[in-house]
Write a protein that holds these residues in place. Structure first.
Motif, PDB file in Angstrom:
ATOM      1  N   ARG A 138      11.382  -5.964   4.998  1.00  9.34           N
ATOM      2  CA  ARG A 138      10.052  -5.791   4.429  1.00  9.34           C
ATOM      3  C   ARG A 138      10.032  -4.566   3.511  1.00  9.34           C
ATOM      4  NH1 ARG A 138      10.304  -7.176   9.385  1.00  9.34           N
ATOM      5  NH2 ARG A 138      10.357  -5.033  10.124  1.00  9.34           N
ATOM      6  N   ILE A 139       9.589  -4.765   2.285  1.00 14.83           N
ATOM      7  CA  ILE A 139       9.480  -3.694   1.296  1.00 14.83           C
ATOM      8  C   ILE A 139       8.035  -3.655   0.823  1.00 14.83           C
ATOM      9  CG2 ILE A 139      10.262  -2.852  -0.950  1.00 14.83           C
ATOM     10  CD1 ILE A 139      12.884  -4.322  -0.461  1.00 14.83           C
ATOM     11  N   ALA A 140       7.389  -2.510   0.968  1.00 15.04           N
ATOM     12  CA  ALA A 140       5.972  -2.406   0.632  1.00 15.04           C
ATOM     13  C   ALA A 140       5.676  -1.042   0.050  1.00 15.04           C
ATOM     14  CB  ALA A 140       5.093  -2.656   1.869  1.00 15.04           C
TER      15      ALA A 140
ATOM     16  N   GLN B  16      -2.401   1.047   6.338  1.00 13.08           N
ATOM     17  CA  GLN B  16      -2.094   1.953   5.241  1.00 13.08           C
ATOM     18  C   GLN B  16      -2.734   1.433   3.963  1.00 13.08           C
ATOM     19  OE1 GLN B  16       2.316   2.068   6.083  1.00 13.08           O
ATOM     20  NE2 GLN B  16       2.022   4.228   5.615  1.00 13.08           N
ATOM     21  N   LEU B  17      -3.206   2.358   3.144  1.00  7.37           N
ATOM     22  CA  LEU B  17      -3.965   2.025   1.942  1.00  7.37           C
ATOM     23  C   LEU B  17      -3.035   1.876   0.748  1.00  7.37           C
ATOM     24  CD1 LEU B  17      -7.030   1.785   1.127  1.00  7.37           C
ATOM     25  CD2 LEU B  17      -6.835   4.143   0.321  1.00  7.37           C
ATOM     26  N   LEU B  18      -3.374   0.928  -0.125  1.00  8.49           N
ATOM     27  CA  LEU B  18      -2.663   0.832  -1.394  1.00  8.49           C
ATOM     28  C   LEU B  18      -3.036   2.013  -2.284  1.00  8.49           C
ATOM     29  CD1 LEU B  18      -2.780  -2.911  -2.551  1.00  8.49           C
ATOM     30  CD2 LEU B  18      -0.765  -1.543  -2.052  1.00  8.49           C
ATOM     31  N   PRO B  19      -2.108   2.546  -3.072  1.00  6.76           N
ATOM     32  CA  PRO B  19      -2.444   3.657  -3.972  1.00  6.76           C
ATOM     33  C   PRO B  19      -3.560   3.260  -4.934  1.00  6.76           C
ATOM     34  CG  PRO B  19      -0.061   3.389  -3.815  1.00  6.76           C
ATOM     35  CD  PRO B  19      -0.669   2.213  -3.105  1.00  6.76           C
ATOM     36  N   GLY B  20      -4.584   4.113  -5.016  1.00  6.41           N
ATOM     37  CA  GLY B  20      -5.702   3.868  -5.925  1.00  6.41           C
ATOM     38  C   GLY B  20      -6.802   2.998  -5.373  1.00  6.41           C
TER      39      GLY B  20
ATOM     40  N   ILE C  57      -2.732  12.982  -5.600  1.00  2.07           N
ATOM     41  CA  ILE C  57      -1.746  13.893  -6.171  1.00  2.07           C
ATOM     42  C   ILE C  57      -0.379  13.705  -5.509  1.00  2.07           C
ATOM     43  CG2 ILE C  57      -3.433  15.634  -6.833  1.00  2.07           C
ATOM     44  CD1 ILE C  57      -2.755  17.145  -4.287  1.00  2.07           C
ATOM     45  N   ALA C  58      -0.344  12.955  -4.420  1.00  5.85           N
ATOM     46  CA  ALA C  58       0.925  12.727  -3.732  1.00  5.85           C
ATOM     47  C   ALA C  58       1.769  11.739  -4.534  1.00  5.85           C
ATOM     48  CB  ALA C  58       0.691  12.189  -2.330  1.00  5.85           C
ATOM     49  N   PRO C  59       3.073  11.939  -4.601  1.00  4.21           N
ATOM     50  CA  PRO C  59       3.932  11.002  -5.325  1.00  4.21           C
ATOM     51  C   PRO C  59       3.947   9.648  -4.642  1.00  4.21           C
ATOM     52  CG  PRO C  59       5.248  12.601  -4.096  1.00  4.21           C
ATOM     53  CD  PRO C  59       3.829  13.056  -4.001  1.00  4.21           C
ATOM     54  N   PRO C  60       4.142   8.565  -5.416  1.00  3.48           N
ATOM     55  CA  PRO C  60       4.155   7.222  -4.814  1.00  3.48           C
ATOM     56  C   PRO C  60       5.336   7.036  -3.873  1.00  3.48           C
ATOM     57  CG  PRO C  60       4.854   7.139  -7.106  1.00  3.48           C
ATOM     58  CD  PRO C  60       4.372   8.539  -6.871  1.00  3.48           C
ATOM     59  N   GLN C  61       5.125   6.202  -2.868  1.00  7.95           N
ATOM     60  CA  GLN C  61       6.148   5.940  -1.869  1.00  7.95           C
ATOM     61  C   GLN C  61       6.343   4.441  -1.685  1.00  7.95           C
ATOM     62  OE1 GLN C  61       4.735   8.073   1.637  1.00  7.95           O
ATOM     63  NE2 GLN C  61       5.974   9.848   1.122  1.00  7.95           N
ATOM     64  N   VAL C  62       7.573   4.064  -1.373  1.00  6.78           N
ATOM     65  CA  VAL C  62       7.929   2.679  -1.046  1.00  6.78           C
ATOM     66  C   VAL C  62       8.636   2.703   0.301  1.00  6.78           C
ATOM     67  CG1 VAL C  62       9.253   0.650  -1.707  1.00  6.78           C
ATOM     68  CG2 VAL C  62       8.110   2.003  -3.463  1.00  6.78           C
TER      69      VAL C  62
ATOM     70  N   ILE D  37      -6.429  -8.580   2.910  1.00  7.22           N
ATOM     71  CA  ILE D  37      -7.606  -7.891   2.364  1.00  7.22           C
ATOM     72  C   ILE D  37      -7.178  -7.063   1.162  1.00  7.22           C
ATOM     73  CG2 ILE D  37      -9.376  -6.160   2.853  1.00  7.22           C
ATOM     74  CD1 ILE D  37      -9.363  -7.059   5.725  1.00  7.22           C
ATOM     75  N   PRO D  38      -7.863  -7.166   0.035  1.00  6.60           N
ATOM     76  CA  PRO D  38      -7.514  -6.345  -1.146  1.00  6.60           C
ATOM     77  C   PRO D  38      -7.599  -4.858  -0.827  1.00  6.60           C
ATOM     78  CG  PRO D  38      -9.036  -8.116  -1.748  1.00  6.60           C
ATOM     79  CD  PRO D  38      -8.965  -8.105  -0.254  1.00  6.60           C
ATOM     80  N   GLY D  39      -6.575  -4.123  -1.209  1.00 11.64           N
ATOM     81  CA  GLY D  39      -6.543  -2.688  -0.966  1.00 11.64           C
ATOM     82  C   GLY D  39      -5.718  -2.279   0.235  1.00 11.64           C
ATOM     83  N   VAL D  40      -5.360  -3.238   1.096  1.00 10.77           N
ATOM     84  CA  VAL D  40      -4.529  -2.934   2.264  1.00 10.77           C
ATOM     85  C   VAL D  40      -3.068  -2.972   1.840  1.00 10.77           C
ATOM     86  CG1 VAL D  40      -3.815  -3.679   4.563  1.00 10.77           C
ATOM     87  CG2 VAL D  40      -6.225  -3.793   3.908  1.00 10.77           C
ATOM     88  N   GLY D  41      -2.371  -1.835   1.994  1.00 14.56           N
ATOM     89  CA  GLY D  41      -0.961  -1.777   1.632  1.00 14.56           C
ATOM     90  C   GLY D  41      -0.077  -2.437   2.666  1.00 14.56           C
ATOM     91  N   SER D  42      -0.307  -2.103   3.922  1.00 12.83           N
ATOM     92  CA  SER D  42       0.459  -2.698   5.013  1.00 12.83           C
ATOM     93  C   SER D  42      -0.287  -2.479   6.314  1.00 12.83           C
ATOM     94  CB  SER D  42       1.866  -2.086   5.106  1.00 12.83           C
ATOM     95  OG  SER D  42       1.785  -0.706   5.440  1.00 12.83           O
TER      96      SER D  42
END
Length: 402
Positions: free
Chosen positions: A128-130, A292-296, A38-43, A169-174
């Protein structure tokens, strides 16, 4: 409608089996997390300005980038942090429902406009932009036995051997390291610089001039002379890799034949590129990084993949170096989901007992009881189709539905 299925029991069984199979496939694909997304997406925009203090980073880097971030689609607000170790981090929060991929691309385009106005050292380090979820999914750390590698050496192991592997690794945001890798450190002596009539800027310019990599070309390449049969690539000495090579850099030669080298005005050695972090467990120095996890993404699957990758990398760390996880948010997720599943099973058992008491027939009770797991599997198909996740609220809703 009930009479339709009563008259066609085989069709009803086939339909129920298909629903169960569809639910089993859906549950394998559904992400698992503590609470729904429910949290808004962040960059996150991250930069590094080596040697700069917080004030310099704020005025020359953070504010310059912030001026270009206005006008982004669905941008709610952004927060920034400039640290004394030269790092800067800007977190942009977008409206709920905004595509994180599109937000990251638009942010990249805006940051590109600020690049020419940033210091050259910042551009050399890279911007770096993630996209990533707020907060850390977990923290992984390295520690050594007594007499083993120091915390600085452990940080260098993470930077050179671990971070790239984890970020793939798939799913790892950073993956954010709480430390820095090894770098060649030059500590200038101001008194000696003054005695030789030199400045720090002149020394830096000389080091950069001599520590370069050239493309040396080849001998005998086309167009060659008639009868030329030899073609050899020229291998020239590249960038310096040892402290002694830096120490012997020639800064100045005098008319009387004397010279001034870098070791005459400075101390050269390997050290951390930044000393802004110090991580400990109790009194034991360690090296650590946060994930940090990727959204979803499925938090449980990502943590399982990280553990598997760390176990595979363990032999390359050297003797006496082990890894551990001082913080893991999925422990709470696993316990919470397990407790809800237990409650779900208890609810099914209670429903069975209540129907058995009122119907007074085991056969009549068994039939509606079998409907319960089939209905739950159908609910999982709906959850997957709507893009929801397995979390405490969705499982609790199932308990209430039973």
């Amino acid at each position: 409608m009930p009479q339709f299925f009563i008259d066609r029991p085989i069709f009803a069984w086939v339909l129920a089996i298909l629903i169960v199979l569809g639910g089993a496939i859906s549950i394998a694909r559904l992400p698992a997390e503590a609470y729904p997304e429910i949290a808004p997406p962040q960059v996150i925009v991250s930069t590094t300005y080596p040697g700069a203090n917080a004030g310099t980073v704020e005025t020359t880097v953070t504010q310059v980038i912030e001026q270009q971030l206005t006008g982004l689609d669905n941008l709610l607000y952004f927060t920034s942090q400039s640290s004394s170790d030269g790092s800067s981090q800007i977190t942009l929060t977008f409206d709920s429902g905004t595509s994180a991929d599109i937000a990251a691309v638009q942010t990249q385009n805006r940051v590109t406009l600020a690049t020419p106005r940033l210091p050259g050292e910042v551009n050399q380090q890279g911007i770096r932009i993630a996209k990533a979820s707020a907060g850390f999914l977990g923290v992984v750390a390295l520690r050594s036995a007594p007499g083993g590698p120091s915390a600085s050496e452990l940080n260098n192991i993470i930077a050179s051997q671990v971070l790239d592997q984890i970020q793939r690794i798939p799913g790892v945001g950073s993956a954010t390291q709480f430390g820095a890798e090894f770098a060649m450190r030059i500590w200038l002596d101001p008194d000696k610089l003054h005695a030789y009539g030199m400045s720090a800027a002149a020394v830096l310019a000389t080091v950069r001039t001599q520590n370069v990599q050239f493309a040396s070309g080849s001998i005998g390449a086309e167009p060659g002379l008639p009868g030329q049969q030899l073609n050899a690539s020229v291998m020239a000495e590249g960038r310096f890799t040892e402290p002694e090579q830096f120490a012997n850099i020639l800064l100045r030669t005098n008319t009387n034949g004397t010279s001034v080298r870098l070791k005459d005005v400075a101390r050269v050695g390997l050290g951390q590129s930044s000393y802004g972090f110090e991580t400990r467990v109790g009194q034991t120095p360690i090296a650590a990084f946060g994930i940090q996890l990727l959204p979803g993404a499925n938090a449980l699957e990502v943590v399982k993949a990280v553990r598997s990758r760390m176990n595979a990398l363990q032999p390359s760390f050297g003797p006496g170096v082990t890894w551990f996880s001082p913080f893991d948010s999925t422990t709470f997720i696993s316990v919470a989901i397990r407790e809800v599943i237990i409650t779900l099973m208890e609810a099914v058992a209670l429903v069975f007992l209540v129907m058995l008491v009122f119907l007074q027939s085991f056969r009549a009770t068994l039939i509606p009881t079998l409907v319960v797991p089939a209905a739950l599997m159908g609910a999982l198909i709906g959850i997957y189709a709507l893009g929801y996740s397995i979390n405490q609220l969705s499982l609790f809703a199932m308990v209430l539905a039973i």
